[in-house]
Design a protein around this motif. Sequence first.
Motif, short mmCIF file in Angstrom:
data_model
loop_
_atom_site.label_atom_id
_atom_site.label_comp_id
_atom_site.label_asym_id
_atom_site.label_seq_id
_atom_site.Cartn_x
_atom_site.Cartn_y
_atom_site.Cartn_z
N THR A 97 0.87 -1.18 0.00
CA THR A 97 0.00 0.00 0.00
C THR A 97 0.91 1.22 0.00
O THR A 97 1.61 1.47 0.98
CB THR A 97 -0.91 0.02 1.25
OG1 THR A 97 -1.69 -1.17 1.28
CG2 THR A 97 -1.85 1.21 1.25
N ASP A 125 -10.12 6.53 6.66
CA ASP A 125 -9.96 6.73 8.10
C ASP A 125 -11.21 7.41 8.68
O ASP A 125 -11.64 8.47 8.19
CB ASP A 125 -8.73 7.61 8.31
CG ASP A 125 -8.32 7.73 9.76
OD1 ASP A 125 -9.20 7.64 10.64
OD2 ASP A 125 -7.12 7.94 10.01
N ASN A 148 -11.63 -3.72 8.15
CA ASN A 148 -11.03 -4.29 9.37
C ASN A 148 -9.92 -3.41 9.96
O ASN A 148 -9.83 -3.28 11.19
CB ASN A 148 -10.54 -5.71 9.11
CG ASN A 148 -9.66 -5.80 7.86
OD1 ASN A 148 -9.37 -4.79 7.20
ND2 ASN A 148 -9.23 -6.99 7.53
N LEU A 149 -9.14 -2.77 9.10
CA LEU A 149 -8.04 -1.92 9.58
C LEU A 149 -8.56 -0.86 10.57
O LEU A 149 -7.99 -0.66 11.64
CB LEU A 149 -7.37 -1.24 8.38
CG LEU A 149 -6.33 -0.17 8.68
CD1 LEU A 149 -5.08 -0.80 9.29
CD2 LEU A 149 -5.95 0.60 7.42
N TRP A 150 -9.65 -0.18 10.20
CA TRP A 150 -10.16 0.91 11.04
C TRP A 150 -10.83 0.36 12.31
O TRP A 150 -10.80 1.00 13.36
CB TRP A 150 -11.14 1.81 10.26
CG TRP A 150 -10.59 2.27 8.95
CD1 TRP A 150 -11.15 2.09 7.72
CD2 TRP A 150 -9.33 2.94 8.72
NE1 TRP A 150 -10.33 2.60 6.75
CE2 TRP A 150 -9.21 3.13 7.33
CE3 TRP A 150 -8.30 3.38 9.56
CZ2 TRP A 150 -8.11 3.76 6.75
CZ3 TRP A 150 -7.20 4.01 8.98
CH2 TRP A 150 -7.12 4.19 7.61
N ASP A 152 -9.70 -2.13 13.85
CA ASP A 152 -8.53 -2.44 14.69
C ASP A 152 -7.93 -1.19 15.32
O ASP A 152 -7.69 -1.15 16.52
CB ASP A 152 -7.42 -3.09 13.84
CG ASP A 152 -7.64 -4.58 13.65
OD1 ASP A 152 -8.37 -5.16 14.47
OD2 ASP A 152 -7.09 -5.14 12.68
N GLU A 174 -16.45 -8.02 9.16
CA GLU A 174 -16.31 -6.72 9.84
C GLU A 174 -17.43 -6.54 10.87
O GLU A 174 -17.20 -6.00 11.95
CB GLU A 174 -16.33 -5.59 8.83
CG GLU A 174 -15.12 -5.58 7.91
CD GLU A 174 -15.34 -4.91 6.57
OE1 GLU A 174 -14.37 -4.87 5.78
OE2 GLU A 174 -16.47 -4.45 6.28
#
Length: 300
Positions: A97, A125, A148-150, A152, A174
């Motif tokens: 990325t 974000d 999933n990143l956000w 986390d 999610e």
Amino acid sequence: MHPTLIVGSVAFDTLHIGGECHSKVLGGAATYASIAATHFGPVQLVGVVGHDFPDTATRLLRDRGADLAGLELADGETFHWEGRYSEDLSSRETLRTDLNVFADFRPKIPASFKATPYVMLGNIDPVLQLQVLDQIAQPKLVLADTMNLWIDIRRPELVELCKRVDLLVLNDEEARQLTGELNLVRAAKALHALGPRTVIIKKGEHGALLLQGEDVFSLPGLPLSSVADPTGAGDTFAGALMGFIAPANDLSAPSLRKAVVYGSVLASFCVEGISTSRIASVTPSEVHARFEHFKRLTSF
Ligand code: AMP
């Protein structure tokens, strides 16, 4: 006709699929969502690109009816994402990325977009998604997508955002991750409790669930004989869904159900071509025919 305001990533994707590599093709959540939404009405796109973003791509978006007053041209290179799909295309891994100009992206909503009632917050974000909402006068319907990143790393901000979102779109994994509930009906209840009165849970090739309290609509995925590239299917689904709702200006339960079907129609076209090729070329009569196909698929 109300436009749909769409905020999110505009990108180059490098895709490894079935032993082939498609290098730096057009991608990004906002790109897929915008192209999908323009099948139904006008779009206002907010995002950022670098000096390497080609005129052909801006022309494609503009010619389809996207207002690019909110597409910032920044000094640097366009966001680049690289991923490899498993042989059966059911999963993928991110290889790289490169945030590039996206790293310093602070969405600026042009004055001409601030009164737009239909807002789609693509998967970025949650801090930026909140900044967008702070700039919109009085949205009638706010859709938010996430990943999933956000969940986390930005859970408190995501929970804060949920209080201001009407329609939350996320996939089954999610939904489970955000709520801690394995059962999707219970997960949806927990999501309602965070704020959104409408929750849509995408289940990939298995379709989607639309939940509004006790009212549940379940649409299967369209069985397709060939899938070329699953990238952007979720963004296409959400973009088409909002793109259908905005010009109709109808938030009734039947209208939302129809929007889920149109989201699934465009997502089914999306996976048939590499990058945005298929959603950019599909005709209104093909969209209509596949909508009818969904009707037959679910009629008994
Ligand atoms: P989807 O297949 O619906 O999950 O969306 C894939 C698109 O999301 C690709 O075109 C990527 O350019 C874009 N993308 C991948 N990672 C990110 C990220 N961290 N933030 C924003 N967009 C991303």
